[in-house]
Design an enzyme around this catalytic site. Sequence first.
Site, PDB file in Angstrom:
ATOM      1  N   ASP A 111      -6.074   5.665  -3.574  1.00  0.00           N
ATOM      2  CA  ASP A 111      -6.194   4.510  -2.686  1.00  0.00           C
ATOM      3  C   ASP A 111      -5.341   3.411  -3.314  1.00  0.00           C
ATOM      4  O   ASP A 111      -5.723   2.819  -4.323  1.00  0.00           O
ATOM      5  CB  ASP A 111      -7.651   4.058  -2.528  1.00  0.00           C
ATOM      6  CG  ASP A 111      -7.775   3.026  -1.413  1.00  0.00           C
ATOM      7  OD1 ASP A 111      -6.726   2.499  -0.975  1.00  0.00           O
ATOM      8  OD2 ASP A 111      -8.894   2.737  -0.976  1.00  0.00           O
TER       9      ASP A 111
ATOM     10  N   ILE B 184      -4.425   0.325  -2.554  1.00  0.00           N
ATOM     11  CA  ILE B 184      -5.131  -0.956  -2.699  1.00  0.00           C
ATOM     12  C   ILE B 184      -6.423  -0.850  -1.903  1.00  0.00           C
ATOM     13  O   ILE B 184      -6.404  -0.835  -0.669  1.00  0.00           O
ATOM     14  CB  ILE B 184      -4.319  -2.161  -2.173  1.00  0.00           C
ATOM     15  CG1 ILE B 184      -2.994  -2.288  -2.910  1.00  0.00           C
ATOM     16  CG2 ILE B 184      -5.125  -3.452  -2.329  1.00  0.00           C
ATOM     17  CD1 ILE B 184      -2.128  -3.410  -2.407  1.00  0.00           C
ATOM     18  N   ASP B 185      -7.520  -0.741  -2.616  1.00  0.00           N
ATOM     19  CA  ASP B 185      -8.807  -0.749  -1.925  1.00  0.00           C
ATOM     20  C   ASP B 185      -9.213  -2.208  -1.726  1.00  0.00           C
ATOM     21  O   ASP B 185      -8.835  -3.070  -2.512  1.00  0.00           O
ATOM     22  CB  ASP B 185      -9.849  -0.005  -2.764  1.00  0.00           C
ATOM     23  CG  ASP B 185     -11.171   0.103  -2.032  1.00  0.00           C
ATOM     24  OD1 ASP B 185     -11.165   0.478  -0.840  1.00  0.00           O
ATOM     25  OD2 ASP B 185     -12.214  -0.197  -2.634  1.00  0.00           O
TER      26      ASP B 185
ATOM     27  N   THR C 250      -8.400  -3.933   1.096  1.00  0.00           N
ATOM     28  CA  THR C 250      -7.172  -4.542   1.634  1.00  0.00           C
ATOM     29  C   THR C 250      -7.452  -5.906   2.263  1.00  0.00           C
ATOM     30  O   THR C 250      -6.633  -6.827   2.137  1.00  0.00           O
ATOM     31  CB  THR C 250      -6.544  -3.624   2.707  1.00  0.00           C
ATOM     32  OG1 THR C 250      -6.805  -2.280   2.360  1.00  0.00           O
ATOM     33  CG2 THR C 250      -5.068  -3.845   2.828  1.00  0.00           C
TER      34      THR C 250
ATOM     35  N   ASP D 103       0.832  -1.204   0.000  1.00  0.00           N
ATOM     36  CA  ASP D 103       0.000   0.000   0.000  1.00  0.00           C
ATOM     37  C   ASP D 103       0.864   1.250   0.000  1.00  0.00           C
ATOM     38  O   ASP D 103       0.688   2.152  -0.820  1.00  0.00           O
ATOM     39  CB  ASP D 103      -0.828   0.014   1.300  1.00  0.00           C
ATOM     40  CG  ASP D 103      -2.291  -0.275   1.053  1.00  0.00           C
ATOM     41  OD1 ASP D 103      -2.637  -0.632  -0.073  1.00  0.00           O
ATOM     42  OD2 ASP D 103      -3.062  -0.137   2.008  1.00  0.00           O
TER      43      ASP D 103
ATOM     44  N   GLU E 173      -4.402   7.402   1.401  1.00  0.00           N
ATOM     45  CA  GLU E 173      -4.846   6.866   2.679  1.00  0.00           C
ATOM     46  C   GLU E 173      -3.694   6.659   3.646  1.00  0.00           C
ATOM     47  O   GLU E 173      -3.839   6.802   4.850  1.00  0.00           O
ATOM     48  CB  GLU E 173      -5.545   5.529   2.402  1.00  0.00           C
ATOM     49  CG  GLU E 173      -5.958   4.812   3.659  1.00  0.00           C
ATOM     50  CD  GLU E 173      -6.822   3.604   3.386  1.00  0.00           C
ATOM     51  OE1 GLU E 173      -6.816   3.119   2.241  1.00  0.00           O
ATOM     52  OE2 GLU E 173      -7.481   3.154   4.318  1.00  0.00           O
TER      53      GLU E 173
ATOM     54  N   ASP F 253     -11.420   6.623  -1.551  1.00  0.00           N
ATOM     55  CA  ASP F 253     -12.198   5.499  -2.092  1.00  0.00           C
ATOM     56  C   ASP F 253     -13.066   5.950  -3.262  1.00  0.00           C
ATOM     57  O   ASP F 253     -13.276   5.196  -4.208  1.00  0.00           O
ATOM     58  CB  ASP F 253     -13.180   4.940  -1.042  1.00  0.00           C
ATOM     59  CG  ASP F 253     -12.499   4.251   0.118  1.00  0.00           C
ATOM     60  OD1 ASP F 253     -11.568   3.473  -0.132  1.00  0.00           O
ATOM     61  OD2 ASP F 253     -12.903   4.485   1.279  1.00  0.00           O
TER      62      ASP F 253
HETATM   63  C1  2IP Z   1     -12.275  -0.137   2.502  1.00  0.00           C
HETATM   64  C2  2IP Z   1     -12.700  -1.284   1.613  1.00  0.00           C
HETATM   65  C3  2IP Z   1     -13.800  -2.012   2.299  1.00  0.00           C
HETATM   66  C4  2IP Z   1     -15.031  -1.139   2.387  1.00  0.00           C
HETATM   67  C5  2IP Z   1     -14.652   0.153   3.116  1.00  0.00           C
HETATM   68  C6  2IP Z   1     -13.403   0.848   2.532  1.00  0.00           C
HETATM   69  O1  2IP Z   1     -11.062   0.408   2.054  1.00  0.00           O
HETATM   70  O2  2IP Z   1     -13.103  -0.883   0.347  1.00  0.00           O
HETATM   71  O3  2IP Z   1     -14.023  -3.170   1.599  1.00  0.00           O
HETATM   72  O4  2IP Z   1     -16.033  -1.827   3.059  1.00  0.00           O
HETATM   73  O5  2IP Z   1     -15.732   1.032   3.055  1.00  0.00           O
HETATM   74  O6  2IP Z   1     -13.062   1.959   3.284  1.00  0.00           O
HETATM   75  P1  2IP Z   1     -17.043  -2.862   2.344  1.00  0.00           P
HETATM   76  O7  2IP Z   1     -16.250  -3.967   1.757  1.00  0.00           O
HETATM   77  O8  2IP Z   1     -17.919  -3.317   3.474  1.00  0.00           O
HETATM   78  O9  2IP Z   1     -17.746  -2.051   1.326  1.00  0.00           O
HETATM   79  P2  2IP Z   1      -9.584  -0.262   2.431  1.00  0.00           P
HETATM   80  O10 2IP Z   1      -9.647  -1.696   2.130  1.00  0.00           O
HETATM   81  O11 2IP Z   1      -8.666   0.497   1.524  1.00  0.00           O
HETATM   82  O12 2IP Z   1      -9.378   0.040   3.885  1.00  0.00           O
HETATM   83 CA    CA Z   2     -10.129   2.056   0.572  1.00  0.00          CA
END
Ligand code: 2IP
Ligand code: CA
Length: 378
Positions: free
Chosen positions: A153, A155-156, A158, A54, A79, A298
């Site tokens: 972001d 890696i969203d 994670t 990340d 982030e 995000d």
């Molecule tokens: C997270 C990731 C999560 C999401 C959350 C984000 O970002 O996308 O999957 O929750 O809202 O902030 P959900 O999967 O319940 O939608 P990261 O993985 O970068 O922390």
């Molecule tokens: Ca994210």
Amino acid sequence: MAALLKSLLAASEKAASIAQLCRQEEALFSLLIEEKRGVDKNKKFLQDFKTLADVLIQEVIKHDVGKKFPELQDHIRGEESNKFENGLGETVVVQVCPTQQETAALLQKVLDRKQTAAKLLAAAIHQEVELSDSALDDVAVTIPTESMAMWIDPIDSTNQYIRGRGNVKPVDGIYPSGLHSALVLIGAYDRHSGEPVLGIINEPFFKEDLQASRWQSKYHWGISYRGTNISSLSQPLLRSAPRVVLSSNEKVVLQKALTPLYGEQLCFASGAGYKMLCVALGLADAYVLSEGSTFKWDTCGPHAILQSLGGGIVDLAEALKAWRAGPHNLLPELTYNQPVQGALGAERWANQGGLVAYIYREHLEAVMDTLVAAVDTF
Ligand code: 2IP
Ligand code: CA
């Protein structure tokens, strides 16, 4: 503009290759996870992981784009903080150095002196990425980069990236979980208006090449600036039986409130970015989130793409207020230049009121009508 777009796409491809590399080397990967603490912790998860991948990806994008566009250098945010703690408790500031050897030497400190791993990563960081995408040459929008800023972001999703399941089967085209929902998200916005302008979503784990046992990436982009809308995607068809995609942790009360509209068509997926991608691809018609668990990094990139396709992302709490005040009122789109007053750490950049991501206004209005009608339950 084509130059900025090309540079960001090349950075996203490099980011994707680093994300793939870190997963391929299992021994390396297990070294890279660190628990988030204090105000940087995403309140949604008991355990949230920050990976070296990340941090590296964020720094690589900053470095590569900042080199070509110095005016953007101080306006690229993400982030992650680039301070990383190794197994020996030493804090190292991770950054891209002028040469591959210097970057490898720095990474060795983070990787508890593991030379091979550091060298592999440094090579990926310093590789030249050539894009062979002739469609990019026709992009002729002029956007003043001096008035732009960016959210990244690296890696969203994670959690799904760390779990690393590559064999999850899609349900009607949507992957409920697994590596497919781990994405690189890059967004540029207007510093003055806060409106999203350019977005990139890169899928590092788009397709597995089983013979070569490696993953192939795929990128999508969109530009929406002063009435000009261009995208690598086409506007999806307006479906008669709409589908809404939700987080698997979404409140039951919201799920119930939406039932009259979507009935059996509710579906669930991990990853905020991935759910927005599903809307952009037309696999879903709306992504509704009742909580403030997403952040500017995000949504900025996906928002620009949705806007370039005629859609957008509204703040759910504000939109409900506006809709209750008078049907068909203007619904407030998310913006990217203002922190939440009085908040600390990551929360400063939360999309506090929840959101609705959509392509067609008809679907957004249907969501509003349904939620307002369910006022007693929601
Ligand atoms: C997270 C990731 C999560 C999401 C959350 C984000 O970002 O996308 O999957 O929750 O809202 O902030 P959900 O999967 O319940 O939608 P990261 O993985 O970068 O922390
Ligand atoms: Ca994210």
